[in-house]
Write a protein that holds these residues in place. Structure first.
Motif, PDB file in Angstrom:
ATOM      1  N   ILE A  86     -20.333  45.511  24.342  1.00 16.55           N
ATOM      2  CA  ILE A  86     -20.211  46.654  23.702  1.00 16.55           C
ATOM      3  C   ILE A  86     -20.008  46.869  21.660  1.00 16.55           C
ATOM      4  O   ILE A  86     -19.791  48.260  21.223  1.00 16.55           O
ATOM      5  CB  ILE A  86     -18.855  46.761  24.619  1.00 16.55           C
ATOM      6  N   LYS A  87     -19.103  45.988  21.717  1.00 18.31           N
ATOM      7  CA  LYS A  87     -19.316  45.793  20.462  1.00 18.31           C
ATOM      8  C   LYS A  87     -21.064  47.005  19.722  1.00 18.31           C
ATOM      9  O   LYS A  87     -20.706  47.512  18.540  1.00 18.31           O
ATOM     10  CB  LYS A  87     -19.227  44.818  19.150  1.00 18.31           C
ATOM     11  N   ALA A  88     -21.981  46.036  19.897  1.00 19.33           N
ATOM     12  CA  ALA A  88     -23.478  46.165  19.388  1.00 19.33           C
ATOM     13  C   ALA A  88     -23.493  47.396  19.280  1.00 19.33           C
ATOM     14  O   ALA A  88     -23.712  48.327  19.001  1.00 19.33           O
ATOM     15  CB  ALA A  88     -23.796  45.511  20.118  1.00 19.33           C
ATOM     16  N   LYS A  89     -23.348  48.259  20.816  1.00 17.08           N
ATOM     17  CA  LYS A  89     -23.618  49.016  21.376  1.00 17.08           C
ATOM     18  C   LYS A  89     -22.836  50.281  19.794  1.00 17.08           C
ATOM     19  O   LYS A  89     -22.669  51.955  19.144  1.00 17.08           O
ATOM     20  CB  LYS A  89     -23.530  49.405  22.585  1.00 17.08           C
ATOM     21  N   ILE A  90     -21.816  50.373  20.247  1.00 16.59           N
ATOM     22  CA  ILE A  90     -20.850  51.089  19.472  1.00 16.59           C
ATOM     23  C   ILE A  90     -20.762  51.182  17.783  1.00 16.59           C
ATOM     24  O   ILE A  90     -21.024  52.323  17.047  1.00 16.59           O
ATOM     25  CB  ILE A  90     -18.976  50.634  19.529  1.00 16.59           C
ATOM     26  N   ASN A  91     -21.626  49.849  17.337  1.00 19.20           N
ATOM     27  CA  ASN A  91     -21.324  49.765  15.796  1.00 19.20           C
ATOM     28  C   ASN A  91     -23.043  50.486  15.690  1.00 19.20           C
ATOM     29  O   ASN A  91     -23.369  51.174  14.781  1.00 19.20           O
ATOM     30  CB  ASN A  91     -22.162  48.307  15.531  1.00 19.20           C
ATOM     31  N   ASN A  92     -24.070  50.555  16.401  1.00 13.39           N
ATOM     32  CA  ASN A  92     -25.081  51.035  16.930  1.00 13.39           C
ATOM     33  C   ASN A  92     -24.575  52.339  16.751  1.00 13.39           C
ATOM     34  O   ASN A  92     -26.122  53.607  15.548  1.00 13.39           O
ATOM     35  CB  ASN A  92     -25.728  51.132  17.817  1.00 13.39           C
ATOM     36  N   SER A  97     -22.528  48.065  11.360  1.00 17.74           N
ATOM     37  CA  SER A  97     -22.656  47.212  11.422  1.00 17.74           C
ATOM     38  C   SER A  97     -21.349  46.275  11.433  1.00 17.74           C
ATOM     39  O   SER A  97     -20.643  45.621  12.429  1.00 17.74           O
ATOM     40  CB  SER A  97     -22.726  45.716   9.820  1.00 17.74           C
ATOM     41  N   ASP A  98     -19.932  47.523  11.458  1.00 17.12           N
ATOM     42  CA  ASP A  98     -18.678  46.737  11.808  1.00 17.12           C
ATOM     43  C   ASP A  98     -17.505  47.918  12.463  1.00 17.12           C
ATOM     44  O   ASP A  98     -16.245  47.813  12.054  1.00 17.12           O
ATOM     45  CB  ASP A  98     -17.435  46.038  10.209  1.00 17.12           C
ATOM     46  N   ASN A 102     -12.981  48.611  13.851  1.00 19.86           N
ATOM     47  CA  ASN A 102     -11.808  48.817  13.828  1.00 19.86           C
ATOM     48  C   ASN A 102     -12.074  50.209  15.023  1.00 19.86           C
ATOM     49  O   ASN A 102     -10.437  50.258  15.498  1.00 19.86           O
ATOM     50  CB  ASN A 102     -12.673  50.420  13.102  1.00 19.86           C
ATOM     51  N   VAL A 103     -12.708  50.047  16.191  1.00 22.84           N
ATOM     52  CA  VAL A 103     -12.445  50.651  17.265  1.00 22.84           C
ATOM     53  C   VAL A 103     -12.487  50.166  18.628  1.00 22.84           C
ATOM     54  O   VAL A 103     -11.477  50.308  18.929  1.00 22.84           O
ATOM     55  CB  VAL A 103     -13.602  51.430  18.043  1.00 22.84           C
ATOM     56  N   VAL A 104     -12.294  48.745  18.688  1.00 20.75           N
ATOM     57  CA  VAL A 104     -12.460  47.924  19.587  1.00 20.75           C
ATOM     58  C   VAL A 104     -11.298  46.851  19.667  1.00 20.75           C
ATOM     59  O   VAL A 104     -10.783  46.121  18.834  1.00 20.75           O
ATOM     60  CB  VAL A 104     -13.425  46.800  19.564  1.00 20.75           C
ATOM     61  N   ILE A 105     -10.301  47.319  20.246  1.00 21.27           N
ATOM     62  CA  ILE A 105      -8.430  46.464  21.066  1.00 21.27           C
ATOM     63  C   ILE A 105      -8.837  45.717  21.898  1.00 21.27           C
ATOM     64  O   ILE A 105      -9.470  46.254  22.812  1.00 21.27           O
ATOM     65  CB  ILE A 105      -7.777  47.275  21.328  1.00 21.27           C
ATOM     66  N   PHE A 106      -9.071  44.512  22.287  1.00 22.98           N
ATOM     67  CA  PHE A 106      -9.057  43.597  22.617  1.00 22.98           C
ATOM     68  C   PHE A 106      -8.096  42.629  22.954  1.00 22.98           C
ATOM     69  O   PHE A 106      -7.009  42.319  22.265  1.00 22.98           O
ATOM     70  CB  PHE A 106     -10.762  42.732  22.282  1.00 22.98           C
ATOM     71  N   GLY A 107      -7.912  41.917  24.291  1.00 21.57           N
ATOM     72  CA  GLY A 107      -7.374  40.718  24.660  1.00 21.57           C
ATOM     73  C   GLY A 107      -8.628  39.802  25.303  1.00 21.57           C
ATOM     74  O   GLY A 107      -9.113  39.541  25.893  1.00 21.57           O
ATOM     75  N   ASN A 108      -8.020  38.878  25.193  1.00 21.28           N
ATOM     76  CA  ASN A 108      -8.966  37.520  24.928  1.00 21.28           C
ATOM     77  C   ASN A 108      -7.769  36.390  25.529  1.00 21.28           C
ATOM     78  O   ASN A 108      -6.793  35.981  24.735  1.00 21.28           O
ATOM     79  CB  ASN A 108      -9.825  36.384  23.419  1.00 21.28           C
ATOM     80  N   PRO A 109      -8.187  35.971  27.170  1.00 23.01           N
ATOM     81  CA  PRO A 109      -9.643  35.854  27.556  1.00 23.01           C
ATOM     82  C   PRO A 109      -9.219  37.542  28.548  1.00 23.01           C
ATOM     83  O   PRO A 109     -10.323  37.821  28.673  1.00 23.01           O
ATOM     84  CB  PRO A 109      -9.955  34.784  28.536  1.00 23.01           C
ATOM     85  N   CYS A 110      -8.437  37.909  28.198  1.00 28.73           N
ATOM     86  CA  CYS A 110      -8.160  39.338  28.907  1.00 28.73           C
ATOM     87  C   CYS A 110      -6.853  40.201  28.818  1.00 28.73           C
ATOM     88  O   CYS A 110      -6.483  38.601  27.838  1.00 28.73           O
ATOM     89  CB  CYS A 110      -8.573  39.136  30.198  1.00 28.73           C
ATOM     90  N   THR A 111      -6.862  41.446  29.461  1.00 29.95           N
ATOM     91  CA  THR A 111      -5.544  42.097  28.948  1.00 29.95           C
ATOM     92  C   THR A 111      -4.670  41.727  29.326  1.00 29.95           C
ATOM     93  O   THR A 111      -3.380  41.602  29.204  1.00 29.95           O
ATOM     94  CB  THR A 111      -5.919  43.863  29.768  1.00 29.95           C
ATOM     95  N   PHE A 204      -8.719  56.218   9.525  1.00 29.50           N
ATOM     96  CA  PHE A 204      -9.629  55.420  10.643  1.00 29.50           C
ATOM     97  C   PHE A 204     -10.694  55.995  10.651  1.00 29.50           C
ATOM     98  O   PHE A 204     -12.062  55.952  10.855  1.00 29.50           O
ATOM     99  CB  PHE A 204      -8.317  55.794  11.553  1.00 29.50           C
ATOM    100  N   ASN A 205     -11.015  57.415  10.490  1.00 33.11           N
ATOM    101  CA  ASN A 205     -12.320  58.264  10.848  1.00 33.11           C
ATOM    102  C   ASN A 205     -13.306  57.760   9.608  1.00 33.11           C
ATOM    103  O   ASN A 205     -14.607  58.363   9.866  1.00 33.11           O
ATOM    104  CB  ASN A 205     -12.259  59.767  11.391  1.00 33.11           C
ATOM    105  N   GLU A 206     -12.822  57.989   8.797  1.00 25.35           N
ATOM    106  CA  GLU A 206     -13.258  57.907   7.425  1.00 25.35           C
ATOM    107  C   GLU A 206     -14.645  56.821   7.547  1.00 25.35           C
ATOM    108  O   GLU A 206     -15.625  56.736   7.224  1.00 25.35           O
ATOM    109  CB  GLU A 206     -13.116  58.656   5.775  1.00 25.35           C
ATOM    110  N   LYS A 207     -13.803  56.427   7.639  1.00 28.36           N
ATOM    111  CA  LYS A 207     -13.921  54.218   8.157  1.00 28.36           C
ATOM    112  C   LYS A 207     -15.539  54.578   8.974  1.00 28.36           C
ATOM    113  O   LYS A 207     -16.260  53.895   8.264  1.00 28.36           O
ATOM    114  CB  LYS A 207     -13.395  52.779   8.789  1.00 28.36           C
ATOM    115  N   LEU A 208     -15.732  55.229  10.110  1.00 29.42           N
ATOM    116  CA  LEU A 208     -17.064  55.295  10.972  1.00 29.42           C
ATOM    117  C   LEU A 208     -18.018  56.293   9.983  1.00 29.42           C
ATOM    118  O   LEU A 208     -18.891  56.165  11.225  1.00 29.42           O
ATOM    119  CB  LEU A 208     -16.035  56.058  12.193  1.00 29.42           C
ATOM    120  N   GLU A 209     -17.334  57.026   9.643  1.00 30.77           N
ATOM    121  CA  GLU A 209     -18.434  57.922   9.281  1.00 30.77           C
ATOM    122  C   GLU A 209     -19.247  57.390   7.368  1.00 30.77           C
ATOM    123  O   GLU A 209     -20.183  58.201   7.017  1.00 30.77           O
ATOM    124  CB  GLU A 209     -17.912  58.873   8.433  1.00 30.77           C
ATOM    125  N   CYS A 210     -18.476  56.657   7.171  1.00 34.05           N
ATOM    126  CA  CYS A 210     -19.444  55.643   6.004  1.00 34.05           C
ATOM    127  C   CYS A 210     -21.088  55.484   5.868  1.00 34.05           C
ATOM    128  O   CYS A 210     -21.032  54.567   6.802  1.00 34.05           O
ATOM    129  CB  CYS A 210     -18.294  54.964   5.150  1.00 34.05           C
TER     130      CYS A 210
END
Length: 210
Positions: A86-92, A97-98, A102-111, A204-210
């Motif tokens: 999931i992270k790789a596809k968002i980065n792509n 590369s990162d 900024n986008v993914v909010i996670f719970g480890n091991p689960c929500t 937040f959005n500017e970070k995704l458009e750099c």
């Protein structure tokens, strides 16, 4: 990739792509508590499975459905293959590369690691519902939790403004390293939703458009 327009709205729409029913119902419950700053309108989208998350994200982002768009999902179990995909596809998608950081909010091991913190500071032993069921029963009285609809309804009916504050305090103490068990960066999203200054959205959005 379509470039976003600058945000000048007096009220902002924050989108959250939820991995599944549990995440979707949880966000909907938190919305109903009216604990977040009133200038934010939160929209939850149920991806109905982690495999659908990247496509749902791309669709909502390209169509400018929201002023800021996040993903809420599990890391599940090591080696976190689906989560890393999931992270790789968002980065792509963003050509960075990162971007997923900024986008993914996670719970480890689960929500459920986040959800149970409405009742205390717990470290889940596993992502598996059968392993977590005794702790869920201890906190909520729900026996044999399997995330069925009626069980989810009962679980989230127990969440209120008071234990929301408790959860927020406990989650803030978790590691935000997604490779570390019993971790979450959920506090980042919560802090944004409490923020009185909406300028964080444009940053937040500017970070995704750099």
């Amino acid at each position: 990739m379509r470039k976003r327009l600058p945000v000048f709205s007096a009220r902002y729409t924050i989108g959250i792509i939820c991995e599944g029913d549990e995440e979707y119902d949880y966000i909907e419950k938190l919305k109903s508590l009216n604990v977040w700053n009133a200038q934010y309108r939160v929209m939850a989208f149920n991806a109905l499975g982690n495999g659908n998350i990247p496509a749902r994200y791309q669709d909502k982002y390209q169509n400018n459905v929201c002023d800021a768009l996040f993903i809420l999902c599990d890391t599940d179990r090591k080696p976190y293959e689906q989560y890393e995909e999931i992270k790789a596809k968002i980065n792509n998608f963003h050509g960075q590369s990162d971007a997923a950081e900024n986008v993914v909010i996670f719970g480890n091991p689960c929500t459920m690691q986040i959800i149970l913190m409405h009742w205390g500071q717990f470290n889940l032993p596993s992502h598996r519902k059968d392993k977590n069921a005794p702790l869920i029963e201890q906190c909520t009285g729900i026996k044999g939790y399997k995330a069925k609809e009626e069980q989810r309804r009962q679980l989230f009916s127990l969440i209120n403004r008071d234990n929301y504050i408790r959860m927020k305090e406990y989650v803030a103490q978790l590691s935000q390293d997604d490779r570390q068990k019993n971790s979450s960066n959920f506090i980042k999203l919560l802090n944004n939703l409490h923020c009185e200054d909406g300028r964080w959205i444009q940053e937040f959005n500017e970070k995704l458009e750099c």
